[in-house]
Motif scaffolding. Sequence first.
Motif, short mmCIF file in Angstrom:
data_model
loop_
_atom_site.label_atom_id
_atom_site.label_comp_id
_atom_site.label_asym_id
_atom_site.label_seq_id
_atom_site.Cartn_x
_atom_site.Cartn_y
_atom_site.Cartn_z
N PHE A 223 0.84 -1.21 0.00
CA PHE A 223 0.00 0.00 0.00
C PHE A 223 0.87 1.26 0.00
CE2 PHE A 223 -2.77 3.29 1.61
CZ PHE A 223 -4.00 3.00 1.04
N ARG B 244 1.42 1.81 -4.04
CA ARG B 244 0.27 2.69 -4.29
C ARG B 244 0.59 4.15 -3.97
NH1 ARG B 244 -4.05 4.99 -1.67
NH2 ARG B 244 -6.03 5.01 -2.78
N SER C 61 2.95 5.76 -6.69
CA SER C 61 1.70 6.02 -7.43
C SER C 61 1.54 5.12 -8.66
CB SER C 61 1.62 7.49 -7.86
OG SER C 61 1.64 8.32 -6.74
N ALA D 87 -0.20 2.16 -8.54
CA ALA D 87 -1.40 1.32 -8.46
C ALA D 87 -2.56 2.09 -7.84
CB ALA D 87 -1.10 0.07 -7.63
N TYR D 88 -3.77 1.81 -8.34
CA TYR D 88 -4.99 2.39 -7.76
C TYR D 88 -5.28 1.69 -6.43
CZ TYR D 88 -5.49 4.10 -12.53
OH TYR D 88 -5.27 4.70 -13.74
N TYR D 89 -4.96 0.41 -6.38
CA TYR D 89 -5.05 -0.35 -5.13
C TYR D 89 -4.00 -1.45 -5.19
CZ TYR D 89 -7.69 -3.70 -7.99
OH TYR D 89 -8.06 -4.58 -8.98
N THR E 86 -3.63 -6.00 -7.67
CA THR E 86 -3.32 -4.59 -7.94
C THR E 86 -4.15 -4.09 -9.12
OG1 THR E 86 -1.53 -4.96 -9.56
CG2 THR E 86 -0.91 -4.94 -7.23
#
Length: 417
Positions: free
Chosen positions: A286, A290, A294, A296-298, A314
């Motif tokens: 995370f 993420r 930056s 991954a969106y999740y 991901t």
Amino acid sequence: MIQLKQGVRLHVLPTKKYKTIHIYARFTTRLQRERMTKRSLLSNLLETNSANYPDQTKLSAQLAELYGASFGINVGRKGNLHWLNIGVSVVNGKYVNDPDILPQAVDFFKEILFHPNIKEGSFDVQTFALEKENLQSYLESLNEDKQTLASLKLQETYFTEEAQKIPSFGSLEDLVHETSQSIAAYYQEMLANDQIDIFVIGDVEEETLKGLFAALPFTDREETKPEIYYSQPVSNVIRESQLQESVIQGKLNLAYSTGIYFQDKARFPLLVFNGLFGGFPHSKLFMNVREKESLAYYASSSFDTFRGYMNVQTGINSQNREKVLHLVAEQLQALQKGEFSELAFKQTKAMLRNQYLLGLDRPQNAIEIAYMEQWMPGTYLTDEQWLARLDAVTPQEVEKVAKQIQLQAIFFLDGGQ
């Protein structure tokens, strides 16, 4: 535990914690592909109506009579086992001054289980057509939710056994062949052969319940205990599959072998490892994949101690596939080297502790613990023992677990963006 018949057990879990009484029956069989869709469709048919409540309106009216009782049937799996679960929850008669509620709830349970809407060896044609269509629509809709699609495709890629590849509620390919006769025949087979555990949790007395459930027409069946754990040899070759779809967000999902199972001492270090890796908002996936990069969106991880399996999910821009793969591998390597702060370690334990304590308020939690003790004697831990085991986990044990985790499969949903 009360043996109602051979292979049929009643577990009474008395507690004054709830104002309701929960009746929960679990039908257990060996996981086999040819049964999974049948059981899923059967659960929907049993939930919709019965011989004496031939439509949903009549069934709902009966639940309303029971002071708005709740009722549901579903399917699930655990390792090599497949479950069909029936749950009925009613208010305790003590609180509404009606001692007949519990016997009436057991009568309702009996109606659903022993008097389905079957005539001359077939489920009611109209009900069957509707429920088969509903299940078909649901299975088709799974492709629309891309996160679910990616998760299911990863399992299909990772697992080598047919029954493990498909979800617990079955597949479209198998649904096509089912008829109102085939499901009625399977219902008889399930009722006669499945191992049955009935749990009652609430402010109740064992003798009363024994009398109520002993009157139900269960029959003896061979007592079996299929091996609950599914294990798969570790492969030197990483299996990969890919789908190309015009989606805004690509999905890169990874499957790992952990080699760690529910009864293993390493289960608790695995819990902490997962929290540090991708289980919580302060985890490495995370924070680094993420937040920091930056990319991954999740990004998260979860594991299954009945299949020795862990996955990372991901949501990414498709052009970042290689960068994300590399970065996820780096996070695992960091944990293998013991590179995590004391603060993150303590925070993970505190969050796992809170999760556990919150779970104590759920009746389902007590039911699952009793079920596990029935199927795997010796696994029961008191709350104090569970928390003590979590507390005893050392950073070195987490590092050791991290070194066991081996990448086995990759699924990529390419958005082509």
